[in-house]
Design a protein around this motif. Structure first.
Motif, mmCIF file in Angstrom:
data_model
loop_
_atom_site.group_PDB
_atom_site.id
_atom_site.type_symbol
_atom_site.label_atom_id
_atom_site.label_comp_id
_atom_site.label_asym_id
_atom_site.label_seq_id
_atom_site.Cartn_x
_atom_site.Cartn_y
_atom_site.Cartn_z
ATOM 1 N N UNK A 1 0.818 -1.214 0.000
ATOM 2 C CA UNK A 1 0.000 0.000 0.000
ATOM 3 C C UNK A 1 0.854 1.267 0.000
ATOM 4 N N UNK A 2 2.017 1.184 -0.611
ATOM 5 C CA UNK A 2 2.887 2.355 -0.752
ATOM 6 C C UNK A 2 2.719 2.936 -2.156
ATOM 7 N N UNK A 3 2.784 4.259 -2.230
ATOM 8 C CA UNK A 3 2.756 4.934 -3.518
ATOM 9 C C UNK A 3 4.176 4.967 -4.067
ATOM 10 N N UNK A 4 4.405 4.287 -5.199
ATOM 11 C CA UNK A 4 5.724 4.264 -5.826
ATOM 12 C C UNK A 4 5.637 4.980 -7.168
ATOM 13 N N UNK A 5 6.757 5.569 -7.586
ATOM 14 C CA UNK A 5 6.742 6.422 -8.769
ATOM 15 C C UNK A 5 7.863 6.048 -9.724
ATOM 16 N N UNK A 6 7.528 6.059 -11.011
ATOM 17 C CA UNK A 6 8.531 5.885 -12.051
ATOM 18 C C UNK A 6 9.280 7.209 -12.184
ATOM 19 N N UNK A 7 10.597 7.175 -12.070
ATOM 20 C CA UNK A 7 11.373 8.413 -12.076
ATOM 21 C C UNK A 7 11.485 9.037 -13.459
ATOM 22 N N UNK A 8 11.190 8.277 -14.515
ATOM 23 C CA UNK A 8 11.325 8.777 -15.885
ATOM 24 C C UNK A 8 9.935 9.050 -16.444
ATOM 25 N N UNK A 9 9.736 10.285 -16.921
ATOM 26 C CA UNK A 9 8.455 10.642 -17.517
ATOM 27 C C UNK A 9 8.538 10.487 -19.037
ATOM 28 N N UNK A 10 7.400 10.472 -19.668
ATOM 29 C CA UNK A 10 7.304 10.373 -21.133
ATOM 30 C C UNK A 10 6.799 11.705 -21.659
ATOM 31 N N UNK A 11 7.539 12.268 -22.612
ATOM 32 C CA UNK A 11 7.052 13.469 -23.287
ATOM 33 C C UNK A 11 6.350 13.040 -24.564
ATOM 34 N N UNK A 12 5.070 13.321 -24.628
ATOM 35 C CA UNK A 12 4.265 12.956 -25.796
ATOM 36 C C UNK A 12 3.782 14.247 -26.450
ATOM 37 N N UNK A 13 4.205 14.448 -27.728
ATOM 38 C CA UNK A 13 3.803 15.663 -28.434
ATOM 39 C C UNK A 13 2.816 15.299 -29.522
ATOM 40 N N UNK A 14 1.659 15.920 -29.440
ATOM 41 C CA UNK A 14 0.614 15.730 -30.443
ATOM 42 C C UNK A 14 0.642 16.947 -31.368
ATOM 43 N N UNK A 15 1.067 16.738 -32.639
ATOM 44 C CA UNK A 15 1.210 17.843 -33.579
ATOM 45 C C UNK A 15 -0.155 18.255 -34.140
#
Length: 679
Positions: A493-507
């Motif tokens: 029941x711990x909140x864990x986070x992915x340290x790498x984010x995804x940049x998604x660009x919608x043209x």
């Protein structure tokens, strides 16, 4: 170790199992108490009226106590005064309990070490009292509480504090709502659980007997709650009571000559009342279940009042086991003489179980989180604490993994210690998608990676949308740059986070459009097509009838035949996103207008069927019937069919027309359609 009760009966538990012993000078049908020293040697015993020494002689001042043979009495050590004891007795209902609750002091140093009653004799604590009396060790592990309950008009629960100074005559009183009217008997038994936190109270009166479970605070003497375990609906009355050594089981016996059963309650259950289970019943003779008493061997013994009288008592061999597995045996131990109702309840603090110190189960700490360690005894007044880090507060905040312990001590109680291991939740999650882009509507396939046991996946799409599946598919419909992040709830029941984010660009996608001149297209006349698109256009692709003709913003085209002219423009912006506009700018049928109905009915309105030739290109016009035979023809749009065939009126219906289109230097084309003749 030594029990004296009944009509001269005695048992010794010094060898473990009970062995009958003689010499008991007491004859009592109920009230009895006996006490031994730390080595198991008999000191004295009493029925609440007289006191016998170890040589079975009545002490010189040991007569005339104000108890009753059909009531209750107990012996408790005087705290801090070795060799001194209090005999606490209640009067019986046969005497209308007139003497109430009294106590007398025994000093074992008198009479050459055989003991005698001192001048402290028959001191009345409560004049309006029932037969109930028991004792509980104080939370400080030195003092004692004497517990009883009054009768009308003093219907309150009473706890008298016994300390080194003696017995405080002013009790801690609690009104539990138990009413004992003067016209009903105050018969009953009280038994504390080994922890001293609960008291079972049996009331036996006029077929309305009951068993109450009372919460007790052994630090303050306050009774804090009551739970009815049983109320008789017949002439049966509950009487004898006893807890198993752990306190996990409670046993009760019935008082009534036609109801003679033993019942068990599971004290660990959420609803104790519904666990009432019959575990035994008198079989050898009619009679009544008397008192139940746990012995040093942890078995519970049962006295009987039978007709005819019997010289044995019963035994519950395994009191901790549930149901009939507890092993009730009716003829369990021979005692040599009838016991009737009484067995000597004894107060021995060494057999009382202190409330266990519990930090709880080992726990897991979330990254960058903290918890506060607190034991179940943190709020006991007067307690002292020592934690593994040297702090002395009741609680300990923890933010790192490790093993922690706390030592707890309540006044003179022996210190107790408990430990707990805190581990760190090292759950890690990730994804397989890198930074990405695309033209709107732009679809992204996300893939979360993590260990088994993840209870929830949380994808934040960067635009207010949250998705809760491990591998979602999402469509960005609005142009923009979005930061997509992943978190999850671990098995701990711990909140864990992915340290790498995804940049998604919608043209953004351009909007293709074009215009042309002249707006009326004819063969042999050049047409100019001009781009009218929006959206940062970087390239153009013109196609006419699916053939590429130009890649610049403006182009021209000359139609050299009467054919369909389909024009498309595909534009692409600087992000590589495209859009197409497709338009049919010329159809041969656009050169003429042909009505779909005419009415040659003699009124001269809409009587002639003929096309309207906008550009003078019609050079043939024919009509066919439904069998495909030509029934009329003309040379130009000036000619028209009047609805006759060889001078006769044609029948109403649908006819096919065929028009030939031709112009200088261009091959002729035929167009056709249908007209409805209406009369």
């Amino acid at each position: 170790m030594n029990w004296f009760f009944g009509s001269g009966s005695g048992l010794s538990f010094s060898s473990g199992n009970p062995v009958p012993v003689g010499g008991n000078g007491m004859t009592t049908n109920e009230s009895c108490a006996s006490i031994s020293d730390a080595n198991g040697n008999k000191l004295f015993y009493t029925d609440g009226i007289e006191v016998w020494n170890a040589f079975n002689s009545v002490m010189p001042n040991g007569s005339g106590l104000l108890g009753h043979k059909s009531s209750q009495c107990i012996i408790i050590p005087k705290p801090g005064n070795s060799g001194k004891y209090y005999i606490v007795a209640t009067d019986g209902i046969e005497h209308n309990c007139l003497n109430g609750l009294t106590y007398s002091e025994v000093d074992m140093s008198l009479q050459g070490g055989t003991g005698d009653i001192t001048a402290v004799k028959n001191v009345q604590l409560n004049a309006l009292n029932g037969e109930w009396v028991t004792a509980i060790r104080h939370a400080n592990c030195v003092d004692t509480w004497i517990i009883t309950h009054g009768k009308d008009p003093n219907n309150v629960f009473l706890a008298y504090h016994v300390s080194t100074l003696g017995i405080n005559p002013i009790p801690v009183s609690t009104n539990l709502g138990i009413s004992v009217p003067s016209n009903l008997s105050g018969v009953g038994i009280m038994r504390p659980n080994p922890q001293g936190t609960k008291i079972a109270m049996a009331r036996s009166y006029s077929g309305m007997g009951s068993i109450e479970l009372i919460d007790f605070d052994n630090a303050s003497g306050i009774a804090t709650g009551i739970n009815n375990l049983y109320t008789a609906t017949t002439t049966s009355n509950s009487y004898g009571l006893e807890f198993s050594r752990s306190g996990n089981r409670l046993y009760s016996g019935e008082f009534g000559n036609t109801y003679n059963s033993i019942f068990q309650y599971d004290m660990t259950a959420a609803n104790i009342t519904v666990t009432r289970t019959k575990v035994g019943q008198l079989a050898s003779a009619p009679g009544e279940i008397g008192q139940l008493q746990i012995a040093p061997n942890d078995k519970i013994y049962v006295s009987y009042n039978m007709w005819p009288a019997v010289d044995f008592i019963g035994v519950i061999t395994d009191p901790e086991l549930l149901g009939t597995n507890c092993g009730y045996v009716e003829n369990g131990t021979s005692i040599g003489a009838p016991a009737m109702y009484g067995l000597p309840w004894y107060y021995n603090p060494d057999y009382l179980i202190p409330s266990p110190l519990e930090l709880g189960p080992d726990a897991t700490l979330c990254l960058e989180g903290s918890i506060t360690l607190s034991n179940n005894l943190s709020n006991v007044p007067g307690a002292t604490y020592l934690w593994s880090d040297g702090s002395t507060n009741p609680t300990l905040p923890v933010s790192e993994a490790g093993t922690y312990w706390v030592q707890y001590q309540m006044e003179s109680c022996l210190p107790t210690i408990d430990s707990i291991t805190i581990t760190l939740d090292t759950t890690q999650i990730g994804h397989t998608v890198g930074d990405t882009s695309g033209c709107t509507p732009f679809t992204i396939q996300l893939v979360g990676i993590g260990p088994p046991g993840i209870s929830e996946w949380i994808w934040d799409m960067g635009n207010g949308t949250i998705m809760h599946t491990q591998n979602p598919v999402y469509e960005f419909k609005t142009p923009g740059i979005y930061t997509v992040s992943l978190t999850a709830i671990s098995a701990n029941n711990c909140l864990v986070q992915d340290s790498v984010v995804i940049l998604a660009e919608a043209f953004p996608v351009p909007i293709a459009d074009f215009s042309f001149q002249p707006t009326v297209v004819k063969p042999n006349i050049p047409v100019t097509f001009t781009d009218q698109s929006t959206g940062n256009i970087a390239s153009w692709l013109w196609q006419i009838n699916d053939q590429q003709i130009s890649v610049v913003p403006q182009c021209s085209y000359t139609l050299d035949d009467y054919i369909l002219l389909s024009v498309s423009l595909t534009v692409t912006n600087s992000d590589g996103c495209s859009d197409e506009k497709k338009m049919t700018v010329f159809k041969p049928s656009d050169l003429v207008y042909v009505p779909n109905t005419f009415t040659p009915d003699g009124n001269e309105l809409n009587a002639i069927f003929k096309p309207i030739d906008y550009f003078g290109v019609v050079n043939g016009f024919s009509i066919y019937d439904r069998w495909g035979e030509q029934i009329w023809s003309g040379k130009s749009a000036m000619d028209g069919w009047d609805g006759t065939i060889q001078g006769k009126q044609a029948l109403p219906g649908v006819y096919t027309w065929v028009i030939t289109i031709a112009n200088t230097g261009i091959a002729s084309k035929e167009i056709q359609g249908h007209v409805t003749l209406v009369r």
